[in-house]
Design a protein around this motif. Sequence first.
Motif, PDB file in Angstrom:
ATOM      1  N   UNK A  88       0.853  -1.306   0.156  1.00  0.00           N
ATOM      2  CA  UNK A  88      -0.161  -0.254  -0.023  1.00  0.00           C
ATOM      3  C   UNK A  88       0.880   1.285  -0.066  1.00  0.00           C
ATOM      4  N   UNK A  89       2.045   1.287   0.695  1.00  0.00           N
ATOM      5  CA  UNK A  89       2.831   2.618   0.730  1.00  0.00           C
ATOM      6  C   UNK A  89       3.146   2.906  -0.914  1.00  0.00           C
ATOM      7  N   UNK A  90       3.987   1.919  -1.476  1.00  0.00           N
ATOM      8  CA  UNK A  90       4.448   2.510  -2.815  1.00  0.00           C
ATOM      9  C   UNK A  90       3.164   2.951  -3.667  1.00  0.00           C
ATOM     10  N   UNK A  91       1.896   2.221  -3.742  1.00  0.00           N
ATOM     11  CA  UNK A  91       0.966   2.250  -4.382  1.00  0.00           C
ATOM     12  C   UNK A  91       0.450   3.911  -3.977  1.00  0.00           C
ATOM     13  N   UNK A  92       0.287   4.268  -2.826  1.00  0.00           N
ATOM     14  CA  UNK A  92       0.063   5.528  -2.297  1.00  0.00           C
ATOM     15  C   UNK A  92       0.888   6.499  -2.930  1.00  0.00           C
ATOM     16  N   UNK A  93       2.222   6.321  -3.098  1.00  0.00           N
ATOM     17  CA  UNK A  93       3.135   7.338  -3.635  1.00  0.00           C
ATOM     18  C   UNK A  93       2.890   7.612  -5.032  1.00  0.00           C
ATOM     19  N   UNK A  94       2.517   6.389  -5.704  1.00  0.00           N
ATOM     20  CA  UNK A  94       2.358   6.573  -7.171  1.00  0.00           C
ATOM     21  C   UNK A  94       1.046   7.275  -7.487  1.00  0.00           C
ATOM     22  N   UNK A  95       0.092   7.126  -6.520  1.00  0.00           N
ATOM     23  CA  UNK A  95      -1.184   7.603  -6.742  1.00  0.00           C
ATOM     24  C   UNK A  95      -1.042   9.329  -6.206  1.00  0.00           C
ATOM     25  N   UNK A  96      -0.213   9.451  -5.132  1.00  0.00           N
ATOM     26  CA  UNK A  96       0.131  10.889  -4.903  1.00  0.00           C
ATOM     27  C   UNK A  96       0.546  11.702  -6.148  1.00  0.00           C
ATOM     28  N   UNK A  97       1.654  11.319  -6.743  1.00  0.00           N
ATOM     29  CA  UNK A  97       2.353  11.808  -7.953  1.00  0.00           C
ATOM     30  C   UNK A  97       1.238  11.954  -9.195  1.00  0.00           C
ATOM     31  N   UNK A  98       0.534  10.769  -9.271  1.00  0.00           N
ATOM     32  CA  UNK A  98      -0.605  11.092 -10.482  1.00  0.00           C
ATOM     33  C   UNK A  98      -1.555  12.301 -10.017  1.00  0.00           C
ATOM     34  N   UNK A 124      -9.685  14.286  -5.109  1.00  0.00           N
ATOM     35  CA  UNK A 124     -10.234  12.693  -4.496  1.00  0.00           C
ATOM     36  C   UNK A 124      -9.202  11.938  -4.821  1.00  0.00           C
ATOM     37  N   UNK A 125      -8.388  11.993  -5.775  1.00  0.00           N
ATOM     38  CA  UNK A 125      -7.091  11.008  -6.151  1.00  0.00           C
ATOM     39  C   UNK A 125      -6.090  11.246  -4.936  1.00  0.00           C
ATOM     40  N   UNK A 126      -5.886  12.333  -4.575  1.00  0.00           N
ATOM     41  CA  UNK A 126      -4.952  12.823  -3.336  1.00  0.00           C
ATOM     42  C   UNK A 126      -5.365  12.487  -2.050  1.00  0.00           C
ATOM     43  N   UNK A 127      -6.700  12.434  -2.039  1.00  0.00           N
ATOM     44  CA  UNK A 127      -7.374  12.070  -0.744  1.00  0.00           C
ATOM     45  C   UNK A 127      -7.349  10.439  -0.515  1.00  0.00           C
ATOM     46  N   UNK A 128      -7.488   9.638  -1.700  1.00  0.00           N
ATOM     47  CA  UNK A 128      -7.319   8.369  -1.638  1.00  0.00           C
ATOM     48  C   UNK A 128      -5.972   7.784  -1.323  1.00  0.00           C
ATOM     49  N   UNK A 129      -5.084   8.529  -1.779  1.00  0.00           N
ATOM     50  CA  UNK A 129      -3.545   8.219  -1.590  1.00  0.00           C
ATOM     51  C   UNK A 129      -3.305   8.631  -0.275  1.00  0.00           C
ATOM     52  N   UNK A 130      -3.808   9.362   0.341  1.00  0.00           N
ATOM     53  CA  UNK A 130      -3.471   9.659   1.604  1.00  0.00           C
ATOM     54  C   UNK A 130      -4.145   8.590   2.777  1.00  0.00           C
ATOM     55  N   UNK A 131      -5.251   8.266   2.485  1.00  0.00           N
ATOM     56  CA  UNK A 131      -6.034   6.970   2.933  1.00  0.00           C
ATOM     57  C   UNK A 131      -5.271   5.872   2.851  1.00  0.00           C
ATOM     58  N   UNK A 178      -8.648  20.303  -2.162  1.00  0.00           N
ATOM     59  CA  UNK A 178      -8.616  20.454  -3.446  1.00  0.00           C
ATOM     60  C   UNK A 178     -10.018  20.096  -3.946  1.00  0.00           C
ATOM     61  N   UNK A 179     -10.797  19.291  -3.248  1.00  0.00           N
ATOM     62  CA  UNK A 179     -12.137  18.833  -3.445  1.00  0.00           C
ATOM     63  C   UNK A 179     -13.212  19.861  -3.283  1.00  0.00           C
TER      64      UNK A 179
END
Length: 189
Positions: A88-98, A124-131, A178-179
């Motif tokens: 989950x941590x690397x997935x979060x990082x990729x999602x944050x960059x996106x 919404x993408x950044x909120x999800x990456x934080x979660x 941002x939302x």
Amino acid sequence: HLPSMRTPTAMIVGLVLCPCGLLLTFTGTVAPNWRQVSHIPDQPIDFVLEQGIWDICKEQQSSHDRLCGQADELGYFEQVPVRVARGMMPTSLVLTLLGLVVAALGVRCWQKEPRHLLAGVAGLVLLLSGLLSLVPASWYTHELWALPAPAGGTLVAGYSLVLSYLGSCLEILGGLALTLSFHHCCKER
């Protein structure tokens, strides 16, 4: 009447908090110190074992001799909270960059008006990456004392875990800010 050239405050807040969150979460992900084990019987008093999600290091604090790549004799890396964090941590990082790329396209920097819908989607993408990074950090914290460690040692949360928490919270707050851009989409319709 000229259109106002100001970027909405919520967008600025989002674009400040999220990169800070990314930096903290990245450091928390790669640094091998989610947990520290000290005061281990039969070891020098200044000996500390640092366990991360990718590596285990041992350090003599008096001499600062640090050696990483320690063997995982206790099956620490096999534990579900550690394996979940590794995914989950690397997935979060990729999602944050996106999310930050989308946010940069949505927030007006080189155009007259911000693209509120795009900024909202980025939120919404950044909120999800934080979660996505908050879940493993929270679960690991919950299981901190249950994960395998040398017997008789003192366990404390390491700085990587704290940074992961802080980074997650900043990403969530920035994403929420941002939302708020969706509000403008509704007003324009």
